[in-house]
Design a protein around this motif. Sequence first.
Motif, PDB file in Angstrom:
ATOM      1  N   ASP A  94      20.903  38.490  47.196  1.00  0.00           N
ATOM      2  CA  ASP A  94      20.529  39.476  46.183  1.00  0.00           C
ATOM      3  C   ASP A  94      21.244  39.172  44.877  1.00  0.00           C
ATOM      4  O   ASP A  94      22.296  38.522  44.875  1.00  0.00           O
ATOM      5  CB  ASP A  94      20.919  40.887  46.654  1.00  0.00           C
ATOM      6  N   LEU A  95      20.683  39.676  43.783  1.00  0.00           N
ATOM      7  CA  LEU A  95      21.353  39.525  42.494  1.00  0.00           C
ATOM      8  C   LEU A  95      22.322  40.687  42.314  1.00  0.00           C
ATOM      9  O   LEU A  95      21.958  41.847  42.497  1.00  0.00           O
ATOM     10  CB  LEU A  95      20.327  39.519  41.361  1.00  0.00           C
ATOM     11  N   ILE A  96      23.541  40.360  41.958  1.00  0.00           N
ATOM     12  CA  ILE A  96      24.575  41.379  41.792  1.00  0.00           C
ATOM     13  C   ILE A  96      25.044  41.364  40.338  1.00  0.00           C
ATOM     14  O   ILE A  96      25.381  40.304  39.802  1.00  0.00           O
ATOM     15  CB  ILE A  96      25.772  41.092  42.726  1.00  0.00           C
ATOM     16  N   ALA A  97      25.066  42.552  39.726  1.00  0.00           N
ATOM     17  CA  ALA A  97      25.551  42.672  38.354  1.00  0.00           C
ATOM     18  C   ALA A  97      26.988  43.162  38.394  1.00  0.00           C
ATOM     19  O   ALA A  97      27.292  44.158  39.058  1.00  0.00           O
ATOM     20  CB  ALA A  97      24.685  43.653  37.569  1.00  0.00           C
ATOM     21  N   ILE A  98      27.848  42.466  37.679  1.00  0.00           N
ATOM     22  CA  ILE A  98      29.255  42.864  37.654  1.00  0.00           C
ATOM     23  C   ILE A  98      29.369  44.277  37.051  1.00  0.00           C
ATOM     24  O   ILE A  98      30.239  45.059  37.448  1.00  0.00           O
ATOM     25  CB  ILE A  98      30.104  41.821  36.896  1.00  0.00           C
ATOM     26  N   ALA A  99      28.451  44.603  36.146  1.00  0.00           N
ATOM     27  CA  ALA A  99      28.488  45.932  35.506  1.00  0.00           C
ATOM     28  C   ALA A  99      28.294  47.046  36.545  1.00  0.00           C
ATOM     29  O   ALA A  99      28.893  48.115  36.440  1.00  0.00           O
ATOM     30  CB  ALA A  99      27.409  46.017  34.425  1.00  0.00           C
ATOM     31  N   ASP A 100      27.441  46.774  37.548  1.00  0.00           N
ATOM     32  CA  ASP A 100      27.208  47.786  38.589  1.00  0.00           C
ATOM     33  C   ASP A 100      28.462  48.002  39.436  1.00  0.00           C
ATOM     34  O   ASP A 100      28.714  49.099  39.915  1.00  0.00           O
ATOM     35  CB  ASP A 100      26.045  47.362  39.495  1.00  0.00           C
ATOM     36  N   LEU A 101      29.229  46.926  39.629  1.00  0.00           N
ATOM     37  CA  LEU A 101      30.474  47.063  40.392  1.00  0.00           C
ATOM     38  C   LEU A 101      31.522  47.793  39.555  1.00  0.00           C
ATOM     39  O   LEU A 101      32.256  48.644  40.065  1.00  0.00           O
ATOM     40  CB  LEU A 101      30.997  45.683  40.802  1.00  0.00           C
ATOM     41  N   LEU A 102      31.563  47.474  38.254  1.00  0.00           N
ATOM     42  CA  LEU A 102      32.547  48.123  37.369  1.00  0.00           C
ATOM     43  C   LEU A 102      32.271  49.619  37.234  1.00  0.00           C
ATOM     44  O   LEU A 102      33.192  50.410  37.015  1.00  0.00           O
ATOM     45  CB  LEU A 102      32.540  47.453  35.990  1.00  0.00           C
ATOM     46  N   ALA A 103      31.002  49.990  37.387  1.00  0.00           N
ATOM     47  CA  ALA A 103      30.663  51.417  37.291  1.00  0.00           C
ATOM     48  C   ALA A 103      31.332  52.207  38.420  1.00  0.00           C
ATOM     49  O   ALA A 103      31.514  53.413  38.321  1.00  0.00           O
ATOM     50  CB  ALA A 103      29.142  51.593  37.352  1.00  0.00           C
ATOM     51  N   LEU A 104      31.722  51.502  39.482  1.00  0.00           N
ATOM     52  CA  LEU A 104      32.343  52.166  40.637  1.00  0.00           C
ATOM     53  C   LEU A 104      33.870  52.154  40.563  1.00  0.00           C
ATOM     54  O   LEU A 104      34.532  52.837  41.323  1.00  0.00           O
ATOM     55  CB  LEU A 104      31.894  51.477  41.933  1.00  0.00           C
ATOM     56  N   GLY A 105      34.399  51.297  39.676  1.00  0.00           N
ATOM     57  CA  GLY A 105      35.854  51.225  39.565  1.00  0.00           C
ATOM     58  C   GLY A 105      36.308  49.827  39.172  1.00  0.00           C
ATOM     59  O   GLY A 105      35.486  48.973  38.849  1.00  0.00           O
ATOM     60  N   PRO A 106      37.625  49.591  39.224  1.00  0.00           N
ATOM     61  CA  PRO A 106      38.149  48.266  38.879  1.00  0.00           C
ATOM     62  C   PRO A 106      37.604  47.189  39.823  1.00  0.00           C
ATOM     63  O   PRO A 106      37.177  47.498  40.941  1.00  0.00           O
ATOM     64  CB  PRO A 106      39.662  48.417  39.060  1.00  0.00           C
ATOM     65  N   VAL A 107      37.595  45.958  39.352  1.00  0.00           N
ATOM     66  CA  VAL A 107      37.069  44.843  40.139  1.00  0.00           C
ATOM     67  C   VAL A 107      38.078  43.694  40.132  1.00  0.00           C
ATOM     68  O   VAL A 107      38.672  43.394  39.096  1.00  0.00           O
ATOM     69  CB  VAL A 107      35.712  44.359  39.563  1.00  0.00           C
ATOM     70  N   VAL A 108      38.269  43.097  41.293  1.00  0.00           N
ATOM     71  CA  VAL A 108      39.099  41.900  41.406  1.00  0.00           C
ATOM     72  C   VAL A 108      38.164  40.710  41.619  1.00  0.00           C
ATOM     73  O   VAL A 108      37.397  40.696  42.582  1.00  0.00           O
ATOM     74  CB  VAL A 108      40.072  41.990  42.602  1.00  0.00           C
TER      75      VAL A 108
END
Lengths: 215, 290
Positions: free
Chosen positions: A59-73
């Motif tokens: 699947d295509l994953i957008a980093i923005a969608d992950l950031l919307a949930l919180g910090p990202v490593v």
Amino acid sequence: MPSPKLADKLAAQRATMSEELRLAYENSVAEMLAIGAGTTALGLGDRFPDIVLPNAEGDLIAIADLLALGPVVVTFFRGIWCPYCRLMLDALVVALPEIEAAGARLVGVTPETGGLALTTKRNHGAAFEVLCDVDCGLGLDCGVVFRTPASYRALLLKHGRDLAPRHGNESWFMPLPSVFVLDRSGIVRWRFFTTDFSEQAEPDDIIAALRALGR
Amino acid sequence: MELHQVRYFVALCRTLNFTRAATECNVTQPALTRAIQKLEEELGGALLYRDRGMTQLTPLGRITLPHLSGMLAAAATARRVADEALGRQQMHLRVGLGPAISAARVADVVGRLARHCPTLDVHFEEGTTPGLVEAMLGDALDCALLPDADLPERLHRWRLCEECCVVLLPAAHRLAARDTLTAADLEGETLLVGQRCGGFALRMIEAGDASFTVRRCGGSWVQMLDLVAAGLGVALLPDALVIGPGLVSRPLVAPELRRGVALTVVAGRPQGTAVAQFVKLCRARAFAPA
């Protein structure tokens, strides 16, 4: 008894290198240093690129969608052929509950194609996203990609580690070990970067960096 | 290595002129020159000859250019998709399907792409390898799935999977009761041979292990299956095709015929966002053998 630090496991792995491998490794690290590798990586306060990449499941994953949930490593790997990356993956699998308890998502990035991102997840029982950085585009954007020195390339080939079919290109560029801790607005707040690919970020340091983001 | 260095280098290769490249990249010429020098230091040699008024790629520059522009394009694609999905721009994907290659191969990938690009238009075109290559060169197609033998140099190709040959028979055929088949089992049968059906039948005939009656049939593998169902002969096709009721598929074990299927694009051709992302999705994953 507490489990040994990742650094100790990496040192133990390093000690198993043959003389030939050790020399090529030392040359390679020296060459990386000489060309100023490490000076180009995203720095503290830089905005992480707003990107979309395929994940291990296709699947295509957008980093923005992950950031919307919180910090990202975000952590870059060279590939599952690399024993130091495998140790890091195992350490991250262990650290994942604490990373998630700190409210963050963990994302691995590999330049390997052809389903190797999924193989990586399965081999390590990794319950975090592994993104496939086809042709190292994200790595370039983050300044962590370098051309494999010729001597080291020859050695990898000799040991059956031809990166061309793994990457789906003949370029022999690969990322150096690096970790970026992003706050929810996508700004780099902590990073680890090394020209010595037998070193990795210590998961405890990543967790401490996440806790320091506050709240 | 930094993205802007690579961007300047690719612009310089396009223009072969420092002033024009600097203008194109919206930087000063000294800044562009410094970036190129740093890139040359990192890559361990001169990428360009700088003779008075003449800028030319060195052999190292020529070798490195496609790799660097591929990486730059990958970075741009990753960012553009993020933008365009928000902008709801119309996106297009035109995929050629070579002999006996079904759209089912990539339908799942297209579905996942469409989830990210809701305005995606998809077009499939079946054809022979030369016909589809010509269509790609003429920009009538963005990419094609082709058998990966004897492809022209101008195509970038990534092998997605390997397919095995199976024999397709009517369910009531005397050989349908067998689990696997050999050339000898098919002795005396009528083989359907088509231009756009994958070439397994011709390879079998050339192998000379048995003698067959040959019936030529135009059209694609879909029509060939209709003829098998109607009892006009048996077909040799890749195992990946989905067949309808009334037919059975049995692996051909001797000779064992295989082929690779590759995703192909025209080398060096700039791609639309949807196309570039489709190629990435295909390259990222493994395709089940069948």
